[in-house]
Design a protein around this motif. Structure first.
Motif, mmCIF file in Angstrom:
data_model
loop_
_atom_site.group_PDB
_atom_site.id
_atom_site.type_symbol
_atom_site.label_atom_id
_atom_site.label_comp_id
_atom_site.label_asym_id
_atom_site.label_seq_id
_atom_site.Cartn_x
_atom_site.Cartn_y
_atom_site.Cartn_z
ATOM 1 N N LEU A 90 27.114 -36.163 7.385
ATOM 2 C CA LEU A 90 26.056 -35.653 6.521
ATOM 3 C C LEU A 90 26.219 -34.160 6.264
ATOM 4 C CD1 LEU A 90 23.086 -37.671 8.052
ATOM 5 C CD2 LEU A 90 24.316 -38.125 5.926
ATOM 6 N N ARG A 91 26.717 -33.433 7.263
ATOM 7 C CA ARG A 91 26.964 -32.009 7.069
ATOM 8 C C ARG A 91 28.068 -31.801 6.032
ATOM 9 N NH1 ARG A 91 26.634 -27.537 11.651
ATOM 10 N NH2 ARG A 91 27.042 -25.702 10.381
ATOM 11 N N CYS A 92 29.114 -32.614 6.112
ATOM 12 C CA CYS A 92 30.206 -32.493 5.147
ATOM 13 C C CYS A 92 29.737 -32.831 3.738
ATOM 14 C CB CYS A 92 31.363 -33.392 5.555
ATOM 15 S SG CYS A 92 32.275 -32.830 7.019
ATOM 16 N N TRP A 93 28.926 -33.853 3.600
ATOM 17 C CA TRP A 93 28.432 -34.202 2.266
ATOM 18 C C TRP A 93 27.514 -33.114 1.719
ATOM 19 C CZ3 TRP A 93 31.377 -36.904 -0.269
ATOM 20 C CH2 TRP A 93 31.968 -38.080 0.195
ATOM 21 N N ALA A 94 26.723 -32.490 2.592
ATOM 22 C CA ALA A 94 25.862 -31.398 2.133
ATOM 23 C C ALA A 94 26.714 -30.256 1.581
ATOM 24 C CB ALA A 94 24.978 -30.901 3.271
ATOM 25 N N GLY A 95 27.828 -29.959 2.256
ATOM 26 C CA GLY A 95 28.708 -28.911 1.767
ATOM 27 C C GLY A 95 29.361 -29.273 0.452
ATOM 28 N N ARG A 96 29.736 -30.540 0.300
ATOM 29 C CA ARG A 96 30.423 -30.963 -0.909
ATOM 30 C C ARG A 96 29.480 -31.057 -2.107
ATOM 31 N NH1 ARG A 96 35.319 -34.514 -0.315
ATOM 32 N NH2 ARG A 96 36.402 -33.689 1.506
ATOM 33 N N THR A 97 28.242 -31.493 -1.855
ATOM 34 C CA THR A 97 27.287 -31.644 -2.960
ATOM 35 C C THR A 97 26.505 -30.365 -3.230
ATOM 36 O OG1 THR A 97 25.496 -32.414 -1.491
ATOM 37 C CG2 THR A 97 26.993 -34.095 -2.406
ATOM 38 N N GLY A 98 26.493 -29.447 -2.264
ATOM 39 C CA GLY A 98 25.697 -28.239 -2.401
ATOM 40 C C GLY A 98 24.215 -28.463 -2.184
ATOM 41 N N ASN A 99 23.847 -29.633 -1.625
ATOM 42 C CA ASN A 99 22.440 -29.973 -1.416
ATOM 43 C C ASN A 99 22.244 -30.427 0.021
ATOM 44 O OD1 ASN A 99 19.865 -31.220 -1.352
ATOM 45 N ND2 ASN A 99 19.961 -31.685 -3.531
ATOM 46 N N PRO A 100 21.418 -29.717 0.834
ATOM 47 C CA PRO A 100 21.248 -30.061 2.241
ATOM 48 C C PRO A 100 20.197 -31.142 2.497
ATOM 49 C CG PRO A 100 19.974 -28.107 1.762
ATOM 50 C CD PRO A 100 20.681 -28.479 0.477
ATOM 51 N N VAL A 101 19.664 -31.753 1.437
ATOM 52 C CA VAL A 101 18.602 -32.754 1.605
ATOM 53 C C VAL A 101 19.221 -34.142 1.738
ATOM 54 C CG1 VAL A 101 16.523 -33.775 0.605
ATOM 55 C CG2 VAL A 101 16.996 -31.334 0.296
ATOM 56 N N VAL A 102 18.757 -34.891 2.756
ATOM 57 C CA VAL A 102 19.243 -36.241 3.016
ATOM 58 C C VAL A 102 18.088 -37.219 2.813
ATOM 59 C CG1 VAL A 102 20.244 -37.795 4.728
ATOM 60 C CG2 VAL A 102 20.898 -35.376 4.704
ATOM 61 N N ALA A 103 18.284 -38.226 1.991
ATOM 62 C CA ALA A 103 17.290 -39.284 1.799
ATOM 63 C C ALA A 103 17.615 -40.428 2.748
ATOM 64 C CB ALA A 103 17.297 -39.771 0.351
ATOM 65 N N LEU A 104 16.638 -40.805 3.577
ATOM 66 C CA LEU A 104 16.853 -41.867 4.550
ATOM 67 C C LEU A 104 15.514 -42.450 4.973
ATOM 68 C CD1 LEU A 104 17.848 -40.303 8.017
ATOM 69 C CD2 LEU A 104 16.391 -39.230 6.314
ATOM 70 N N HIS A 105 15.561 -43.576 5.650
ATOM 71 C CA HIS A 105 14.346 -44.227 6.122
ATOM 72 C C HIS A 105 13.844 -43.522 7.386
ATOM 73 C CE1 HIS A 105 11.516 -47.342 7.318
ATOM 74 N NE2 HIS A 105 11.719 -47.947 6.162
ATOM 75 N N PRO A 106 12.511 -43.365 7.538
ATOM 76 C CA PRO A 106 12.002 -42.697 8.746
ATOM 77 C C PRO A 106 12.251 -43.485 10.029
ATOM 78 C CG PRO A 106 10.192 -43.571 7.430
ATOM 79 C CD PRO A 106 11.430 -43.676 6.589
ATOM 80 N N MET A 107 12.596 -44.781 9.928
ATOM 81 C CA MET A 107 12.907 -45.576 11.112
ATOM 82 C C MET A 107 14.408 -45.603 11.400
ATOM 83 S SD MET A 107 10.322 -48.806 10.521
ATOM 84 C CE MET A 107 10.364 -49.405 12.216
ATOM 85 N N SER A 108 15.185 -44.837 10.666
ATOM 86 C CA SER A 108 16.629 -44.834 10.876
ATOM 87 C C SER A 108 16.995 -44.040 12.127
ATOM 88 C CB SER A 108 17.346 -44.257 9.654
ATOM 89 O OG SER A 108 16.967 -42.911 9.457
ATOM 90 N N HIS A 109 18.200 -44.260 12.603
ATOM 91 C CA HIS A 109 18.627 -43.661 13.877
ATOM 92 C C HIS A 109 18.563 -42.136 13.881
ATOM 93 C CE1 HIS A 109 21.162 -42.717 17.374
ATOM 94 N NE2 HIS A 109 20.894 -43.935 17.798
ATOM 95 N N PRO A 110 19.042 -41.430 12.849
ATOM 96 C CA PRO A 110 18.957 -39.969 12.902
ATOM 97 C C PRO A 110 17.535 -39.437 13.007
ATOM 98 C CG PRO A 110 20.531 -40.647 11.235
ATOM 99 C CD PRO A 110 19.815 -41.891 11.671
ATOM 100 N N GLU A 111 16.554 -40.171 12.482
ATOM 101 C CA GLU A 111 15.171 -39.730 12.542
ATOM 102 C C GLU A 111 14.520 -40.031 13.888
ATOM 103 O OE1 GLU A 111 12.852 -38.387 9.237
ATOM 104 O OE2 GLU A 111 14.396 -37.457 10.469
ATOM 105 N N MET A 112 14.901 -41.143 14.522
ATOM 106 C CA MET A 112 14.188 -41.600 15.710
ATOM 107 C C MET A 112 14.877 -41.255 17.031
ATOM 108 S SD MET A 112 12.462 -45.243 14.674
ATOM 109 C CE MET A 112 11.359 -45.058 16.100
ATOM 110 N N TRP A 113 16.204 -41.153 17.029
ATOM 111 C CA TRP A 113 16.911 -41.128 18.306
ATOM 112 C C TRP A 113 17.909 -39.988 18.453
ATOM 113 C CZ3 TRP A 113 14.345 -44.028 21.410
ATOM 114 C CH2 TRP A 113 13.744 -45.211 20.955
#
Length: 376
Positions: A90-113
């Motif tokens: 996700l860090r690499c994609w933020a650098g490539r797209t120039g946008n640090p915002v990630v759209a994801l579900h609040p029950m997904s692993h990065p959000e919960m664990w």
């Protein structure tokens, strides 16, 4: 709720009962001893006279090649943990797209664990297409109120019941993300077993995304470790960040050996586990109703993978203890640990069907549920 000492004692008692049981739907990683784990490594399908790895060559490089081949990607990189792999992706994609915002579900692993690592470690920010306990819809992805650089889809969404979209829905979700000019990343920790539900091979599924994370222990029975797969250029960039994050480990041949064994032995069996899980889920619904349980839910009704949730209207400790007594008194393990779920008075657990559960019949499920309910 039990205090710390009581919980430690109960865990030891649970593991002892699970280990001694003759009948079970799966085996917990807690059951294996050090000696047993080492013996299984020695039986892994690899040339034991080959040199060990040094900083990711040898057997680790062979594992990376095998993963890329299975997923149909140009390259793949081994990581010591999925948490590290996904943060770097996700860090690499933020650098490539120039946008640090990630759209994801609040029950997904990065959000919960992951301890808020996306923001704390990587400086990223999240938006949620939906807060419902299901996969998002393409319309919800399209309606996110601000630009985002990456759309991450957890396949399956574990906390919501190991849920997968349909193949058509997945393609529409990917298209909705691309219309927002976002990179598409699959959190595929359990992607290996999704082929049954989608009716598509792994390369076709992985081919929808710009990058894919897969785990080697969640479904394949490995010791630990993960891989990021994608284009050669992207994977090379993730290797640079892997070193910066401390993931360039001197030797990792035990993890690589166990991962290769999982790909060789468990991956071909996963479709049979999914089919058996569907039988178990149907028999379980019937057995709970027949036993007179006042309310129950098997979710989803037809499992999307070989894992699914069960909900019952009792306190979690009461149900965990009932399963423990059943294991100790009958030698059969059906339910393991239960957790609080939703409103007070409801508990939830997960059932996982693997090789030990393939021999179970509908009658076996009914007998096990009857014995469990009698001990609540």
């Amino acid at each position: 709720m039990s205090d710390g000492n009581e919980e430690t004692e109960r865990t030891a008692r649970l593991v002892a009962a699970w280990r001694a049981a003759g009948r079970t739907l799966t085996r917990s990683p807690r059951e294996a001893t050090v000696g047993e784990s080492l013996a299984r490594l020695a039986e892994a399908p690899y040339d034991m006279d080959a040199p060990t790895d040094i900083y990711g060559d040898g057997i680790v490089a062979e594992l990376e090649r095998r993963v890329a081949e299975l997923l149909g990607t140009q390259d793949a990189a081994f990581f010591p943990s999925g948490t590290m792999a996904q943060q770097i992706a996700l860090r690499c994609w933020a650098g490539r797209t120039g946008n640090p915002v990630v759209a994801l579900h609040p029950m997904s692993h990065p959000e919960m664990w992951e301890g808020d690592a996306l923001s704390t470690v990587s400086g990223l920010r999240v938006v949620h297409p939906t807060t419902e306990t299901r996969q998002p819809t393409p319309e919800e992805v399209g309606a996110v109120g601000e630009p985002f650089g990456t759309l991450i889809l957890e396949l399956p969404l574990r906390e919501a019941g190991f849920l997968l979209p349909t193949w058509e829905e997945l393609r529409a979700l990917v298209e909705a993300g691309r219309e927002r000019e976002a990179a598409i990343h699959f959190d595929g920790a359990r992607l290996w077993e999704s082929t049954v539900h989608f009716g598509r091979p792994l390369p076709e599924i992985a081919g929808l995304a710009d990058s894919v994370y897969v785990s080697f222990y969640k479904s394949l029975g490995g010791l630990s470790g993960a891989a990021l797969a994608g284009s050669r250029e992207f994977v090379e960039e993730t290797r640079v960040w892997r070193h910066r994050y401390g993931g360039q480990i001197f030797r990792q041949f035990p993890q690589a050996l166990s991962a290769l064994a999982g790909l060789e032995r468990e991956l071909p069996r996963l479709p049979s586990y999914v089919a058996q899980a569907r039988m178990v889920a149907g028999a379980l619904r019937e057995a709970l109703a027949k036993a007179g349980v006042p309310w129950s839910r098997v979710h989803p009704e037809e499992p999307h993978t070989h894992q699914f949730q069960v909900w019952l209207p009792y306190e979690p400790d009461r149900l965990t203890d009932a399963g423990l007594r059943q294991a100790e008194e009958t030698g059969t393990v059906f339910f393991r640990r239960w957790s609080p779920g939703g409103p007070p008075g409801l508990a939830v657990t997960e059932l996982d069907i693997t090789e030990p559960g393939l021999s179970w019949t509908e009658s076996d499920v009914h007998d096990a549920v009857s014995a469990f309910v009698a001990r609540i």
